[in-house]
Scaffold this active site. Structure first.
Site, PDB file in Angstrom:
ATOM      1  N   ARG A 125       0.566  -1.197  -0.052  1.00  0.00           N
ATOM      2  CA  ARG A 125       0.066  -0.206   0.291  1.00  0.00           C
ATOM      3  C   ARG A 125       1.102   1.083   0.101  1.00  0.00           C
ATOM      4  O   ARG A 125       2.249   1.303   1.296  1.00  0.00           O
ATOM      5  CB  ARG A 125      -0.713  -0.302   0.840  1.00  0.00           C
ATOM      6  N   GLU A 144       4.686   7.133   2.294  1.00  0.00           N
ATOM      7  CA  GLU A 144       5.551   5.877   2.526  1.00  0.00           C
ATOM      8  C   GLU A 144       5.367   4.447   1.306  1.00  0.00           C
ATOM      9  O   GLU A 144       4.240   5.135   0.800  1.00  0.00           O
ATOM     10  CB  GLU A 144       5.762   5.050   4.108  1.00  0.00           C
ATOM     11  N   ASN A 146       4.077   0.744   2.430  1.00  0.00           N
ATOM     12  CA  ASN A 146       4.663  -0.448   3.231  1.00  0.00           C
ATOM     13  C   ASN A 146       4.165  -2.072   2.498  1.00  0.00           C
ATOM     14  O   ASN A 146       3.611  -2.116   1.237  1.00  0.00           O
ATOM     15  CB  ASN A 146       3.348  -0.431   3.772  1.00  0.00           C
ATOM     16  N   SER A 151      -2.801  -2.631   6.028  1.00  0.00           N
ATOM     17  CA  SER A 151      -3.549  -2.947   6.237  1.00  0.00           C
ATOM     18  C   SER A 151      -5.119  -2.568   6.212  1.00  0.00           C
ATOM     19  O   SER A 151      -4.584  -1.181   5.107  1.00  0.00           O
ATOM     20  CB  SER A 151      -3.658  -3.614   8.192  1.00  0.00           C
ATOM     21  N   LYS A 305      12.038   2.616   5.068  1.00  0.00           N
ATOM     22  CA  LYS A 305      12.190   4.420   5.053  1.00  0.00           C
ATOM     23  C   LYS A 305      13.853   4.589   4.701  1.00  0.00           C
ATOM     24  O   LYS A 305      14.146   6.183   3.545  1.00  0.00           O
ATOM     25  CB  LYS A 305      12.020   5.200   6.124  1.00  0.00           C
ATOM     26  N   LYS A 364      12.282  10.391  10.923  1.00  0.00           N
ATOM     27  CA  LYS A 364      12.341   9.130  11.141  1.00  0.00           C
ATOM     28  C   LYS A 364      13.630   7.978  10.825  1.00  0.00           C
ATOM     29  O   LYS A 364      13.987   8.176   9.786  1.00  0.00           O
ATOM     30  CB  LYS A 364      11.666   8.806   9.460  1.00  0.00           C
ATOM     31  N   GLU A 368       7.431   0.592  10.912  1.00  0.00           N
ATOM     32  CA  GLU A 368       6.716   1.309  10.297  1.00  0.00           C
ATOM     33  C   GLU A 368       5.385   1.206  11.748  1.00  0.00           C
ATOM     34  O   GLU A 368       5.552   0.008  13.206  1.00  0.00           O
ATOM     35  CB  GLU A 368       6.552  -0.843   9.853  1.00  0.00           C
ATOM     36  N   GLY A 369       4.371   1.133  11.918  1.00  0.00           N
ATOM     37  CA  GLY A 369       3.257   0.518  12.423  1.00  0.00           C
ATOM     38  C   GLY A 369       2.710   2.662  13.407  1.00  0.00           C
ATOM     39  O   GLY A 369       2.159   2.147  13.914  1.00  0.00           O
ATOM     40  N   ARG A 450      -7.497   8.106   4.704  1.00  0.00           N
ATOM     41  CA  ARG A 450      -7.789   7.872   7.136  1.00  0.00           C
ATOM     42  C   ARG A 450      -7.507   9.116   6.715  1.00  0.00           C
ATOM     43  O   ARG A 450      -6.800   9.994   6.618  1.00  0.00           O
ATOM     44  CB  ARG A 450      -6.183   7.366   6.774  1.00  0.00           C
TER      45      ARG A 450
HETATM   46  P1  ADP Z   1       4.780   4.144   9.392  1.00  0.00           P
HETATM   47  O1  ADP Z   1       5.773   3.395   8.820  1.00  0.00           O
HETATM   48  O2  ADP Z   1       4.978   4.467  11.129  1.00  0.00           O
HETATM   49  O3  ADP Z   1       3.571   4.398   9.102  1.00  0.00           O
HETATM   50  P2  ADP Z   1       4.639   6.678   8.095  1.00  0.00           P
HETATM   51  O4  ADP Z   1       6.522   7.683   7.370  1.00  0.00           O
HETATM   52  O5  ADP Z   1       4.364   6.359   7.383  1.00  0.00           O
HETATM   53  O6  ADP Z   1       5.392   5.750   9.466  1.00  0.00           O
HETATM   54  O7  ADP Z   1       4.663   8.319   8.719  1.00  0.00           O
HETATM   55  C1  ADP Z   1       3.761   8.090  10.125  1.00  0.00           C
HETATM   56  C2  ADP Z   1       2.686   9.043  10.178  1.00  0.00           C
HETATM   57  O8  ADP Z   1       3.434  10.227   9.972  1.00  0.00           O
HETATM   58  C3  ADP Z   1       1.661   9.118   8.525  1.00  0.00           C
HETATM   59  O9  ADP Z   1       1.108   8.172   8.285  1.00  0.00           O
HETATM   60  C4  ADP Z   1       1.695  10.939   8.802  1.00  0.00           C
HETATM   61  O10 ADP Z   1       0.280  11.152   9.013  1.00  0.00           O
HETATM   62  C5  ADP Z   1       2.567  11.032   8.387  1.00  0.00           C
HETATM   63  N1  ADP Z   1       4.086  11.407   8.703  1.00  0.00           N
HETATM   64  C6  ADP Z   1       5.016  10.771   7.905  1.00  0.00           C
HETATM   65  N2  ADP Z   1       5.430  11.152   7.242  1.00  0.00           N
HETATM   66  C7  ADP Z   1       5.571  12.656   7.092  1.00  0.00           C
HETATM   67  C8  ADP Z   1       5.674  13.655   5.885  1.00  0.00           C
HETATM   68  N3  ADP Z   1       6.437  13.500   5.229  1.00  0.00           N
HETATM   69  N4  ADP Z   1       5.150  15.336   6.098  1.00  0.00           N
HETATM   70  C9  ADP Z   1       4.054  14.941   6.934  1.00  0.00           C
HETATM   71  N5  ADP Z   1       3.329  14.174   8.220  1.00  0.00           N
HETATM   72  C10 ADP Z   1       4.583  12.581   7.585  1.00  0.00           C
HETATM   73 MG    MG Z   2       2.517   4.670   7.767  1.00  0.00          MG
END
Ligand code: ADP
Ligand code: MG
Length: 474
Positions: A125, A144, A146, A151, A305, A364, A368-369, A450
């Site tokens: 996803r 990102e 996944n 899920s 990442k 970052k 994940e999660g 979401r």
């Molecule tokens: P994870 O693998 O923990 O889901 P993500 O990279 O998806 O990590 O980041 C988690 C959440 O943080 C995302 O769902 C989003 O809401 C926020 N986020 C992540 N990267 C960004 C970004 N570059 N700008 C704004 N919000 C972000």
């Molecule tokens: Mg995420």
């Protein structure tokens, strides 16, 4: 661009009555989670949190996200097959990040022994946020991708009926008809089915690696149900069960409780806390087998990442997808700014910029999660602490995406109905199957929207921050 439902959000009493109807419809449709009090049992369940109204999404961005999904499938698959690229990309990270290092060790062991698996299955996803370009036009920016345990494909197929219901109650039948139908769980199951067929053993099972406490079981069941309808049987087991009762025969066929396994589908195994030494052994056993792993360890690594950040470097997409300039252009158009924190001048400069302008960046780690990223003052403190240490290579910096907030109600068990300022994140589900070197399936199979209140920087639905939503195309 209109951003919301305007006057509808002002009628407090009407919102409460609408919310009651929406919740009952969500329960009837199966938009369900187990409760945090009883995450092991389905005796008492509640609704998965969701928005009262669908949120407006520009059609052009939805189309763009769908159109680039097959490109992302190919890209992930290409990365997973490129051992040299993975090794080079992750070399500094694995020195400082134990979890990635452990995954990488298994990857190396399997490569050394020779990969027994001949059929490969990706269920991923790709997640995006929307932001305005300098000229005011809306842009799609990838957060990102996944590649493990992606899920909510099951619950996302049940929420359109709920939002249509809400709009129908308001006599907005034309608007209700605009809510897109969506069935990611069916598409994900079709991918598993194809992999199962190519594995080619009529009595072999699908093994779903499950967590002991699983609140999101109904989401997983949606896929299991689709498989059973195709006469493919699924068994749910924990890593612990695999280490006790899993085995390989001399051809490295995988057996669980004496039954052959064709496909291993991971809904666990993406976070350090999910692995005891025993669980790592079980993961290695699964990886060594010829069963189709979804994902195999290389594909999990392709979703880190650090890999995402290296993919944004000039020339890397061209190297991985040679002779496909249009694919490369579509992919690159969705990339936000991504910066390596490896030791050296480039990393020093990125850190200096983030310390001066923290609101423009997200820090970052390789996790994940949800709930692991650092923002604002916390990010600055972390960068000050990390900047002279090699530990910084286990992180990346990313440009912070700034979507325009809009009003909606986030419905959660036990919470009052109130309008809050929100932002959304769109995910597109992708499925691909490769046999040897030949890609035999490459599809997008649906979406997930979401939405969360703007005060939460991080976190998804499972983390209790975001709620399920549907795009209302405009
Ligand atoms: P994870 O693998 O923990 O889901 P993500 O990279 O998806 O990590 O980041 C988690 C959440 O943080 C995302 O769902 C989003 O809401 C926020 N986020 C992540 N990267 C960004 C970004 N570059 N700008 C704004 N919000 C972000
Ligand atoms: Mg995420």
């Amino acid at each position: 661009m209109a951003t919301g439902w305007g006057s509808l959000l002002q009628e407090e009493q009407q919102l409460e009555e609408l919310a009651r109807q929406a919740v009952d419809r969500a329960l009837a449709e199966g938009v369900l989670l187990r409760t945090s009090q009883e995450p092991r049992s389905s005796d008492v369940v509640s609704y998965a949190p969701f928005t009262l109204f669908p949120s407006l999404v520009p059609s052009a961005l939805l189309e763009q996200a769908y159109a680039v999904q097959m490109d992302f499938n190919m890209l992930v698959d290409a990365v997973s097959q490129n051992a040299a690229f993975l090794e080079q990309t992750l070399s500094s990270t694995i020195k400082r990040d134990n979890f990635t290092a452990h995954l990488f060790d298994i990857h190396k062991q399997v490569l050394k022994e020779g990969i027994a698996q001949t059929v490969f299955l990706g269920l991923n996803r790709s997640d995006y946020m929307f932001q305005r370009n300098a000229d005011g036009s809306p842009a799609l920016k990838q957060i990102e991708i996944n590649t493990i345990s992606a899920s909510f494909g099951g619950l996302a197929s049940r929420t359109p009926a709920v939002h249509r219901h809400v709009l129908n109650v308001l006599n907005k039948t034309k608007e209700a008809a605009k809510i897109l139908s969506n069935n990611p769980s069916k598409g994900l199951a079709l991918g598993i089915t194809r992999a199962w067929e190519l594995y080619g053993s009529a009595n072999a099972l699908v093994l779903l690696i499950a967590q002991e406490k699983e609140r999101n079981i109904f989401d997983q069941r949606a896929i299991e149900n689709e498989l059973l309808a195709r006469n493919i049987h699924v068994i749910r087991r924990r890593f612990e069960d695999v280490s006790e009762k899993g085995s390989l025969d001399q051809d490295r066929r995988l057996f669980m409780d004496g039954q052959e396994v064709a496909v291993v589908y991971f809904r666990d195994g993406y976070m350090p806390s999910q692995y005891s030494p025993q669980n790592w052994e079980a993961r290695l056993l699964l990886e060594r087998s010829c069963a189709v792993k979804c994902p195999d360890i290389a594909t999990q690594l392709a979703g880190t990442k650090k890999v995402q950040q290296e993919l944004s470097r000039m020339g890397v997409l061209e190297m991985l997808l040679p002779g496909q300039p249009e694919t490369v252009a579509r992919l690159r158009a969705t990339f936000a700014g991504l910066y390596s924190l490896d030791m050296g001048e480039e990393g020093d400069q990125a850190i200096a910029e983030a310390i001066v302008a923290p609101s423009q960046f997200v820090l970052k780690p390789q996790r994940e999660g949800g709930g692991n990223n650092l923002y604002g003052e916390e990010m600055v403190q972390a960068l000050e602490r990390l900047k002279d240490s090699e530990e910084r290579a286990s992180y990346i910096l990313m440009e912070k995406i700034k979507p325009e907030p809009f009003g909606n109600c986030l419905l959660r068990p036990g919470s009052p109905v109130q309008v809050v300022q929100c932002i959304s994140e769109l995910g597109i589900f992708g499925v691909y199957v490769r046999q040897g070197k030949t890609l035999v399936m490459n599809k997008h199979v649906g979406h997930l929207l979401r939405t969360k209140a703007i005060e939460h920087a991080d976190g998804g639905v499972a983390a209790g921050v975001a709620v399920l939503d549907n795009p209302y195309p405009v």
